[in-house]
Enzyme design. Structure first.
Site, PDB file in Angstrom:
ATOM      1  CD1 TRP A  53      -1.016   5.161  18.446  1.00 16.60           C
ATOM      2  CD2 TRP A  53      -0.401   4.686  20.428  1.00 16.60           C
ATOM      3  NE1 TRP A  53      -1.390   6.163  19.365  1.00 16.60           N
ATOM      4  CE2 TRP A  53      -1.064   6.044  20.753  1.00 16.60           C
ATOM      5  CE3 TRP A  53       0.137   4.125  21.709  1.00 16.60           C
ATOM      6  CZ2 TRP A  53      -0.978   6.518  21.684  1.00 16.60           C
ATOM      7  CZ3 TRP A  53      -0.087   4.565  22.840  1.00 16.60           C
ATOM      8  CH2 TRP A  53      -0.740   5.834  22.846  1.00 16.60           C
TER       9      TRP A  53
ATOM     10  CG  ASP B 168      -1.602  -0.831  23.511  1.00 12.32           C
ATOM     11  OD1 ASP B 168      -1.167   0.042  22.928  1.00 12.32           O
ATOM     12  OD2 ASP B 168      -2.748  -0.645  24.111  1.00 12.32           O
TER      13      ASP B 168
ATOM     14  CE  LYS C 262      -8.609   4.997  20.619  1.00  9.90           C
ATOM     15  NZ  LYS C 262      -7.566   5.418  21.404  1.00  9.90           N
TER      16      LYS C 262
END
Lengths: 380, 449
Positions: B173, B254, B290
């Site tokens: 990311w 993560d 999310k």
């Protein structure tokens, strides 16, 4: 832990072989990490909560309380929440935050009809809220301003100085502004109490307006924690006045670059509350009324505390209580006196002698005055 | 004019006392006499350049500007319904209505955040019955979603492990690098994506983790790797854990998609739990953006599994100390939503169902895309990697030029690394997308821009 490893799913040979390694890993990585000292301000509230005494008073708290000592959610905030609940999606805000909230915040700080806003000269981003003597040592302040290297950055409290409650007068602000021009210093305003100090947001922004009139290019951090009671929502705005629109865009882009690896984009809920209230004339009027109500109660308590102390025949001057402004009052008490207040009278405050007037009520002001008087009496 | 030149050198160089943009810098030497005449109004911020546009946000902006009816936004990192609309979970609306009724106050949270939220989050991540929780060995702080959690952890690493390096996957990311750069934590990459197979370069990954200095931090995506969608298999996770243990590295997870990847909260946490089971100390940055659709509320947590409860207390105290000057205390709204949803069995059940539906929609879309590609592409290329990938994103294997073709010719917006967001894809658009991918893959060559 050994048991859980044994009980864990069928061990591959590898896992048993590495059992020894796992045992070694039980020596922590964090052996060298010391326990941090307790935060002095938050520790006060913890101690207060733990105290069983019925007389206890919390004047360490940095949040507004009503006359019953209870936290307050403003009516305008409740109404704004009713309007926004379930209606908005929760898509990421842009890195710079809610445009509407920023627009309204700039009007509040720089003036409804500010030319700087019209000219788009202000780089602004939504931010996560804002972050002894009994009078002002004005000559000392002016000396320090003059002696600092040219072009220094100064952090100024726009109103209701925390922790002292001591603000410069309008004339003093003008002198400070002039000296800043001479020295080309950069004025950065921390404005955490607009509206909450005097009850009038325009009046509380006077210092900023003076500097703007004098042609300074300022920075300003605003917070809605106190004046809208949005403490836990973390709603605020950071703005920087630039030469022109192009520069404002560049500066804003760099602020966003700093924000992105800190938190990506700011939380939406508090921003929506702020923009809903400030964007609706009726709600804004309600807010102005409520923030004045809070300020008036504080001002009333200052008067009451001073009067009570004078009634007790205290030989000291307590003028500073009503001269100071905002949530806090620097009492001038020593750490030892503060300890006595806590241990004998169950009155909680920070050891620098700072009293949160928000914690003073008609119910406890006499008790508080008496306790302060007792502690001072011993010294004399 | 020499003095002007000197002044401008001052403005640009920034080394002397007068900061950039000093209006009266010129007058310092000729105080008084020249002051009026040479008052040049140059801003302090003269030297501030325009920051480059964010690569991901730029995609959405270009999409908005496109007037073509066929346009499709596959850059977006947020879930969309089949109608390509943003989605607020029903269980979140319920929680907010409940919160409005309760009328709770808005007092500051403690620095570490809402206690009920922290408890719920740690239980979700590690499993409510995990011994590490019972033993009090986990330090959990509510923080500003995944980014905030990573940043706090980075600040902690910088302070207490200043010699250590963080190993991040290639690719990863985009914001990971920004976070470690701004926190002044050195990083290097381990091989991850294999363009030849459009899959995991497992040998490369292990070799690079092996080659790093002992005691490095290894940043791992718990599930649904962003941007590739390629996750290690359970067997591969075991081997990754082996080498990390062997090298005495610190695993740093993560976890941005728990529940969102497979549809199961427990399954998606299995990689994290595997490491914890081995008795290792572990960092886990976690986000509800999310899986609960709480993107803009900025709600997540940093968790550190420590060897003893005493260590956990010390670590927590120092994380708090790092957070205080950053933002004092975290925002309350998202935390309350989570605590309400997870704390109520009915709402929790409803959440799991909605999460399964979201994950299910993504899986269906993957299947349809694969079917369309296989049916339409006559070259015999194997597109099955699409089915092996998981989560919101998919690495198509398209290069920059081919990705540009997707946009320029087909009005399909994606990031230049070939990543598409399946969250932004509907079943109805799969065939169109397949046509575009096939065309771009086979014909979308030409001079790279």
């Amino acid at each position: 832990m050994a048991m859980s490893r044994a009980a864990a799913a069928t061990g591959a040979v590898t896992r048993r072989r590495l059992g020894a390694t796992a045992a070694r890993s039980m020596a922590s990585w964090f052996g060298h990490v010391e326990p941090a000292a307790k935060d002095p301000i938050l520790g006060v509230t913890e101690a207060f909560l733990a105290d069983p005494s019925p007389d206890k008073v919390n004047v360490g708290v940095g949040a507004y309380r009503d006359d019953n000592g209870k936290p307050v959610v403003l009516d305008c905030v409740r109404e704004a929440e009713r309007r926004i609940t379930g209606n908005m999606n929760m898509e990421y805000l842009p890195m710079g935050g809610s445009i509407k909230m920023i627009e309204e915040s700039l009007k509040l700080a720089y003036g409804e009809d500010s030319q700087f806003i019209k000219d788009k000269r202000i780089a602004a981003v939504q931010a996560l809220s804002g972050t002894e003597s009994r009078g002002l040592d004005f000559s000392g302040l002016m000396d320090d301003i003059k002696n600092a290297p040219d072009g220094s950055f100064f952090l100024l409290h726009a109103c209701a100085h925390n922790p002292t409650g001591v603000d410069p007068s309008e004339e003093q602000w003008r002198e400070i502004s002039h000296q800043f021009k001479v020295k080309n210093h950069f004025p950065f305003f921390d404005m955490a109490y607009q509206g909450f100090a005097s009850g009038d947001p325009e009046r509380d922004a006077k210092a900023i307006r003076i500097f703007l009139e004098d042609g300074h290019q300022i920075g300003c951090a605003q917070s809605y924690a106190k004046n809208m009671g949005l403490y836990g929502q973390r709603a605020g705005c950071l703005s920087i006045l630039c030469d022109d629109e192009m520069q404002a865009v560049a500066v804003k882009s760099q602020l966003q670059q700093i924000a992105r690896p800190m938190y990506s984009n700011p939380p939406v809920h508090g921003a929506l509350i702020v923009s809903t209230i400030l964007g609706d004339p009726e709600l804004k009027t309600l807010w102005l009324k409520e923030v004045k109500g809070m300020a008036d109660r504080i001002i009333g308590m200052r008067k009451a505390l001073k009067q009570n102390l004078e009634k007790l025949g205290s030989p000291m001057s307590w003028e500073h209580i009503t001269n100071q402004i905002g949530m806090f009052c620097y009492s001038g008490m020593t750490p030892e006196q503060v300890d006595r207040l806590t241990n004998e009278f169950h009155i909680y405050m920070t050891r620098n002698g700072r009293i949160s007037m928000a914690g003073v009520t008609t119910g406890n002001v006499a008790y508080l005055a008496n306790a302060i008087h007792e502690c001072h009496a011993v010294i004399i | 004019m020499a003095s002007s030149a000197a002044a401008f050198a001052v403005l640009r160089g920034g080394k002397s006392e007068a900061r950039a943009g000093c209006r009266v810098g010129i007058t310092r030497k000729n105080f008084g006499r020249v002051m009026m005449a040479l008052a040049v109004d140059v801003s302090r911020f003269e030297g501030v350049p325009m920051a480059p546009p964010d690569p991901i946000l730029g995609v959405s902006e270009a999409f908005k500007a496109d007037k073509n009816d066929l346009k499709l936004n596959l850059g977006v990192g947020a879930y969309r319904t089949e109608e390509l609309q943003p989605y607020v979970l029903n269980v979140v609306k319920k929680a907010e209505t409940l919160m409005l009724e309760k009328g709770e106050n808005k007092e500051y949270l403690p620095i570490e955040g809402l206690a009920a939220f922290n408890k719920a989050t740690a239980e979700l991540l590690f499993g409510a019955d995990n011994p590490v929780l019972k033993q009090g060995r986990v330090a959990t702080l509510q923080s500003l979603s995944g980014t905030g959690s990573l940043r706090l952890a980075a600040a902690f690493i910088q302070r207490y492990f200043p010699e250590a390096k963080v190993l991040i996957s290639s690719p990863t990311w985009g914001n990971h690098k920004n976070i470690f750069n701004d926190a002044r934590v050195p990083w290097s990459e381990y091989r991850y994506y294999d363009p030849k197979t459009v899959g995991l370069d497992f040998e490369g990954m292990i070799a690079d983790i092996q080659a790093a200095p002992d005691g490095s931090f290894v940043l791992l995506h718990g599930c649904a790797h962003n941007p590739t969608g390629i996750d290690p298999t359970p067997e591969q996770w075991e081997k990754i854990a082996d080498v990390i243990q062997e090298k005495k590295h610190m695993p740093f997870f993560d976890v941005a998609y728990q529940g969102f990847a497979s549809g199961s909260l427990d399954e998606d946490a299995s990689s994290v739990r595997l490491f914890v089971e081995r008795g290792l100390e572990v960092f886990v940055a976690q986000s509800y953006s999310k899986n609960l659709g709480l993107y803009a509320e900025r709600i997540g947590a940093i968790n550190v599994v420590c060897s003893t409860p005493e260590v956990a207390n010390r670590v927590k105290s120092q994380l708090k100390r790092l957070a205080r000057p950053m933002y004092s205390n975290p925002p309350i709204h998202g935390a309350r939503i989570v605590a309400n949803v997870v704390g109520d069995p009915t709402m929790f059940g409803e959440w799991k169902q909605e999460m399964e539906e979201m994950a299910g929609r993504i899986k269906n879309v993957r299947q349809k895309l694969y079917d369309s590609l296989s049916a339409k592409d006559k070259s015999g290329k194997d597109w099955s990697f699409i089915l092996r990938q998981i989560g919101m994103f998919s690495y198509t294997g398209l290069n920059k030029t081919q990705s540009d073709n997707m946009t320029d010719k087909w009005h399909i917006y994606m990031t230049k690394d070939g990543r598409i967001s399946l969250a932004g894809l509907s079943l109805a658009k799969c065939e169109y997308l397949a046509d575009a991918i096939i065309d771009s893959f086979h014909n979308g060559l030409g001079t790279a821009k």
